[in-house]
Enzyme design. Sequence first.
Site, PDB file in Angstrom:
ATOM      1  N   CYS A  99     -22.250  10.790  16.360  1.00 35.06           N
ATOM      2  CA  CYS A  99     -22.974  10.990  15.108  1.00 35.06           C
ATOM      3  C   CYS A  99     -24.416  11.402  15.391  1.00 35.06           C
ATOM      4  O   CYS A  99     -24.679  12.525  15.794  1.00 35.06           O
ATOM      5  CB  CYS A  99     -22.874   9.753  14.233  1.00 35.06           C
ATOM      6  SG  CYS A  99     -23.330  10.048  12.505  1.00 35.06           S
ATOM      7  N   HIS A 198     -17.458   8.580  14.012  1.00 36.74           N
ATOM      8  CA  HIS A 198     -17.612   7.365  14.813  1.00 36.74           C
ATOM      9  C   HIS A 198     -16.264   6.958  15.405  1.00 36.74           C
ATOM     10  O   HIS A 198     -15.539   6.133  14.833  1.00 36.74           O
ATOM     11  CB  HIS A 198     -18.168   6.228  13.954  1.00 36.74           C
ATOM     12  CG  HIS A 198     -19.609   6.388  13.605  1.00 36.74           C
ATOM     13  ND1 HIS A 198     -20.612   5.723  14.277  1.00 36.74           N
ATOM     14  CD2 HIS A 198     -20.219   7.167  12.675  1.00 36.74           C
ATOM     15  CE1 HIS A 198     -21.791   6.081  13.770  1.00 36.74           C
ATOM     16  NE2 HIS A 198     -21.580   6.952  12.795  1.00 36.74           N
ATOM     17  N   GLU A 200     -15.584   5.014  17.768  1.00 37.45           N
ATOM     18  CA  GLU A 200     -15.499   3.607  18.183  1.00 37.45           C
ATOM     19  C   GLU A 200     -14.784   2.749  17.145  1.00 37.45           C
ATOM     20  O   GLU A 200     -14.172   1.730  17.482  1.00 37.45           O
ATOM     21  CB  GLU A 200     -16.890   3.041  18.487  1.00 37.45           C
ATOM     22  CG  GLU A 200     -17.799   2.826  17.289  1.00 37.45           C
ATOM     23  CD  GLU A 200     -18.634   4.042  16.925  1.00 37.45           C
ATOM     24  OE1 GLU A 200     -19.687   3.860  16.274  1.00 37.45           O
ATOM     25  OE2 GLU A 200     -18.236   5.174  17.278  1.00 37.45           O
TER      26      GLU A 200
END
Length: 239
Positions: A99, A198, A200
């Site tokens: 990001c 994102h 993750e």
Amino acid sequence: MTRPVIGVTTSNRSGWRVFPLVAFNIWLAGGRAVRWGAGRDAEIAEVDGVIIGGGDDISPDLYGGKLVASARLDPDRDDLEKCLIDKALSHGTPVLGICRGSQMLNVVLGGTLHQDAYGVYRGSRFIRTILPRKTVLIEPNTRLARLSGTQPMRVNALHTQAVDHLGDDLRVAALDEGGMIQAIERVVDPFAIGVQWHPEHLFYARRQRALFRALVVAASARREHAAQIPAVRQDTRKD
């Protein structure tokens, strides 16, 4: 062999909850994470790879833009991450930008940003969620396509800025349905890729885990003084 060490930059405000997720993804990929942030020790020589994480907007002072009223800035973090990316690329250390990190990678390499990206790309859906509700289209014949395939990908979105003009040695790897750049990648070593979403938060998805795996593979190649992009390419052939 010990796991490659990956330095991860985080916001001092929200890093406490984001870092464990990133560290988990790195561990799944075969690496070990250390947390960096403004005011913390951060030495490129002590790691094998770098993740520049998400967070606040990037100051337009870094690329000659004008500040918009809605921007939320973190100048200390800007300084840290700009320095880290400069050093990483000059030391041959691979980078994954998430990001804000993708945007910073572009800026450091001489590119610019749209501060109000959704004001420019009217056809792009303005979504702010960690859930995979946004569709991105992966460009064929890119490293991202090799890692994650070329089928449209469902991702999350929390950003308001986006890449405008590309920095040196970068190419577009993915766009959203409105034409906004969603991923960029470096075409020469050291390995560097940036994604606007994102990954993750999407650790359950193989296509997202592949991003962390690619960074760890590149970091391992760096340890061995080997070419990183060919190492990542070879690793994808094992899947």
